[in-house]
Design a protein around this motif. Structure first.
Motif, mmCIF file in Angstrom:
data_model
loop_
_atom_site.group_PDB
_atom_site.id
_atom_site.type_symbol
_atom_site.label_atom_id
_atom_site.label_comp_id
_atom_site.label_asym_id
_atom_site.label_seq_id
_atom_site.Cartn_x
_atom_site.Cartn_y
_atom_site.Cartn_z
ATOM 1 N N ARG A 59 -8.535 1.432 -1.727
ATOM 2 C CA ARG A 59 -9.435 0.848 -2.726
ATOM 3 C C ARG A 59 -9.630 -0.629 -2.399
ATOM 4 N NH1 ARG A 59 -9.485 3.247 -8.140
ATOM 5 N NH2 ARG A 59 -9.628 1.095 -8.835
ATOM 6 N N ASP A 60 -10.702 -1.168 -2.908
ATOM 7 C CA ASP A 60 -10.998 -2.581 -2.664
ATOM 8 C C ASP A 60 -10.240 -3.522 -3.586
ATOM 9 O OD1 ASP A 60 -12.760 -1.929 -0.637
ATOM 10 O OD2 ASP A 60 -14.492 -1.844 -1.970
ATOM 11 N N ASP A 61 -9.593 -2.984 -4.588
ATOM 12 C CA ASP A 61 -8.935 -3.845 -5.588
ATOM 13 C C ASP A 61 -7.413 -3.855 -5.439
ATOM 14 O OD1 ASP A 61 -8.622 -1.193 -6.373
ATOM 15 O OD2 ASP A 61 -8.731 -1.643 -8.502
ATOM 16 N N ALA A 62 -6.933 -3.809 -4.216
ATOM 17 C CA ALA A 62 -5.485 -3.800 -3.979
ATOM 18 C C ALA A 62 -4.832 -5.034 -4.600
ATOM 19 C CB ALA A 62 -5.205 -3.750 -2.484
ATOM 20 N N PRO A 63 -3.593 -4.884 -5.047
ATOM 21 C CA PRO A 63 -2.909 -6.001 -5.710
ATOM 22 C C PRO A 63 -2.469 -7.080 -4.715
ATOM 23 C CG PRO A 63 -1.393 -4.200 -5.415
ATOM 24 C CD PRO A 63 -2.748 -3.692 -4.967
ATOM 25 N N ASP A 64 -2.235 -8.266 -5.230
ATOM 26 C CA ASP A 64 -1.679 -9.342 -4.412
ATOM 27 C C ASP A 64 -0.228 -9.011 -4.081
ATOM 28 O OD1 ASP A 64 -3.989 -10.862 -4.490
ATOM 29 O OD2 ASP A 64 -3.378 -11.924 -6.311
ATOM 30 N N GLU A 65 0.137 -9.216 -2.835
ATOM 31 C CA GLU A 65 1.521 -9.011 -2.404
ATOM 32 C C GLU A 65 2.230 -10.356 -2.524
ATOM 33 O OE1 GLU A 65 1.817 -6.933 1.355
ATOM 34 O OE2 GLU A 65 -0.144 -6.046 0.980
ATOM 35 N N ASP A 66 2.677 -10.667 -3.728
ATOM 36 C CA ASP A 66 3.274 -11.981 -3.966
ATOM 37 C C ASP A 66 4.764 -11.906 -4.276
ATOM 38 O OD1 ASP A 66 3.030 -10.821 -6.448
ATOM 39 O OD2 ASP A 66 1.776 -12.401 -7.306
ATOM 40 N N GLY A 67 5.393 -10.793 -3.899
ATOM 41 C CA GLY A 67 6.825 -10.649 -4.101
ATOM 42 C C GLY A 67 7.612 -11.492 -3.112
ATOM 43 N N ALA A 68 8.857 -11.744 -3.437
ATOM 44 C CA ALA A 68 9.733 -12.542 -2.569
ATOM 45 C C ALA A 68 10.465 -11.689 -1.539
ATOM 46 C CB ALA A 68 10.745 -13.305 -3.417
ATOM 47 N N THR A 69 10.417 -10.352 -1.696
ATOM 48 C CA THR A 69 11.116 -9.452 -0.772
ATOM 49 C C THR A 69 10.197 -8.291 -0.406
ATOM 50 O OG1 THR A 69 12.012 -8.020 -2.511
ATOM 51 C CG2 THR A 69 13.338 -9.971 -1.895
ATOM 52 N N PHE A 70 10.561 -7.588 0.658
ATOM 53 C CA PHE A 70 9.809 -6.398 1.041
ATOM 54 C C PHE A 70 9.814 -5.387 -0.098
ATOM 55 C CE2 PHE A 70 11.217 -7.895 5.326
ATOM 56 C CZ PHE A 70 9.964 -8.107 5.873
ATOM 57 N N GLN A 71 10.960 -5.223 -0.757
ATOM 58 C CA GLN A 71 11.053 -4.254 -1.846
ATOM 59 C C GLN A 71 10.144 -4.636 -3.007
ATOM 60 O OE1 GLN A 71 14.969 -2.822 -2.884
ATOM 61 N NE2 GLN A 71 14.331 -2.326 -4.948
#
Length: 184
Positions: free
Chosen positions: A30-42
């Motif tokens: 989808r075009d509306d993927a969330p921001d990947e703003d986590g501090a870890t891979f998990q």
């Protein structure tokens, strides 16, 4: 069992399908993927899995995946910032960053978070230890594969090839761990 990968990355989808041949695996592109703003891979995998759960078919598990590379000489970087750090030239950027470095140790990391239709969650991780070569070689794989030499090997993942990667990569190891968690 049906899984929906919360990613439009065709390489990741192909690797997951090969690693889980007995399961139906589709992409949630989808075009509306969330921001990947986590501090870890998990954390990043969980962000994607939760987004995927909101958009996946009601009978499917939503799978979020985050992966990257950690280089010893870069104090474990680029880590969760791998995709942004590489900026379209992962091999060139890594070779430049490690120019003159004696410590070439590195590892690939992959974390998958799967959320069931009923909200249950499974978390799986896979790593592949190795080192960064001083020059690129090979034509298979993607990303850092032309410069990543797995521990115990003398060639890069790109030379070892897709068949080798299918069985030994960080993503294959995370998928195997996920398969074990999801087994009835």
């Amino acid at each position: 069992m049906r899984l929906v990968l919360a990613s439009g990355n065709p390489h990741k989808l192909a690797e997951l399908r090969r690693a889980l041949p007995t399961l139906e695996v589709d992409a949630l592109d989808r075009d509306d993927a969330p921001d990947e703003d986590g501090a870890t891979f998990q954390e990043n995998a969980r962000i994607k899995a939760r987004w995927g759960r909101r958009h996946a078919p009601p009978d499917a598990w939503a799978v979020g995946e985050d992966s990257g590379i950690e280089a010893s000489a870069l104090d474990g970087g680029p880590g969760v910032r791998t995709a942004r750090w590489a900026a379209g030239d992962p091999v060139g950027r890594m070779l430049a960053a490690l120019a003159g470095a004696d410590d070439r140790g590195a590892r690939y990391v992959c974390v998958m978070v799967a959320i069931a239709p009923d909200g249950r969650e499974a978390v799986a991780e896979g790593t592949l230890e190795g080192s960064i070569a001083r020059e690129a070689s090979g034509g298979e794989g993607f990303g850092f594969d032309p410069v990543f030499v797995p521990a115990g090997e003398t060639e890069t993942v790109a030379v070892l090839g897709d068949e080798w990667k299918r069985a030994h990569s960080h993503r294959a190891r995370a998928a195997a761990a996920l398969r074990a968690l999801l087994a009835p």
